[in-house]
Design a protein around this motif. Structure first.
Motif, mmCIF file in Angstrom:
data_model
loop_
_atom_site.group_PDB
_atom_site.id
_atom_site.type_symbol
_atom_site.label_atom_id
_atom_site.label_comp_id
_atom_site.label_asym_id
_atom_site.label_seq_id
_atom_site.Cartn_x
_atom_site.Cartn_y
_atom_site.Cartn_z
ATOM 1 N N PHE A 42 0.699 -1.371 -0.195
ATOM 2 C CA PHE A 42 -0.159 -0.239 0.126
ATOM 3 C C PHE A 42 1.183 1.170 0.133
ATOM 4 C CE2 PHE A 42 -2.674 -2.622 1.492
ATOM 5 C CZ PHE A 42 -3.964 -2.806 0.744
ATOM 6 N N THR A 43 0.551 2.501 -0.969
ATOM 7 C CA THR A 43 1.212 3.396 -0.848
ATOM 8 C C THR A 43 0.656 4.359 0.186
ATOM 9 O OG1 THR A 43 -0.407 4.626 -1.998
ATOM 10 C CG2 THR A 43 0.561 4.062 -2.992
ATOM 11 N N PRO A 44 1.663 5.471 0.494
ATOM 12 C CA PRO A 44 1.832 5.797 2.679
ATOM 13 C C PRO A 44 0.158 7.021 1.439
ATOM 14 C CG PRO A 44 4.178 5.854 1.000
ATOM 15 C CD PRO A 44 3.007 5.087 0.076
ATOM 16 N N ARG A 45 -0.116 7.170 0.755
ATOM 17 C CA ARG A 45 -1.519 7.975 0.569
ATOM 18 C C ARG A 45 -2.532 7.335 1.177
ATOM 19 N NH1 ARG A 45 -4.270 11.279 -2.533
ATOM 20 N NH2 ARG A 45 -5.810 11.382 -4.144
ATOM 21 N N GLU A 46 -2.376 6.141 0.347
ATOM 22 C CA GLU A 46 -3.426 5.399 0.306
ATOM 23 C C GLU A 46 -3.544 4.046 2.022
ATOM 24 O OE1 GLU A 46 -3.632 1.553 -3.588
ATOM 25 O OE2 GLU A 46 -1.908 1.356 -1.880
#
Length: 137
Positions: A42-46
């Motif tokens: 998972f990305t930091p934004r997600e």
């Protein structure tokens, strides 16, 4: 407000839990992670837009992921507070309990040490085995 729940569970449980969550909020995005590698993807934004819910998972969520989650992480444990840890039903049956329960707690860096946010108990019928108790919990 968060718009994503990450379910840390196996595929079979994700199907049932996703349907339940979407009945309460049809606009909710539900994503599954079954492994630590899935969480790391998972990305930091997600993560910043998500709440993580652990359900019957052996995965230990590392502090850097807990810190990146914008809306926290919670674990649903198939046992009451006096039966923490892995496979609580086995110990409860061994101990001959008459009541058992389930617990929800906030995840923190120390496993199973986060504050309890809710729990409930139920009676255990005489002769109940491990499998039945797990289903009840």
């Amino acid at each position: 407000m968060f718009d994503t729940i990450i379910l840390l569970t196996d595929l079979a449980k994700e199907v049932a839990l996703s349907a339940l969550l979407r009945r309460h909020n049809p606009l909710l995005t539900v994503r599954r992670a079954g492994t630590l590698a899935d969480l790391e993807a998972f990305t930091p934004r997600e993560l910043a837009r998500a709440r993580l819910i652990g359900f019957l998972t052996p995965v230990v969520v590392p502090p850097h992921i807990l810190d990146a989650l914008g809306y926290g992480a919670y674990n649903f444990h198939p046992g009451p507070p006096n039966y923490p840890g892995w496979v609580p039903c086995h110990f409860a049956i061994y101990d001959g309990v008459e009541t058992f329960g389930v617990t929800a707690h906030k995840m923190i860096a120390l496993v199973d040490a986060g504050p309890i946010v809710g729990h409930t108990t139920f009676d255990v019928p005489p002769g109940t085995g491990v499998t039945k108790l797990e289903q009840m919990a």
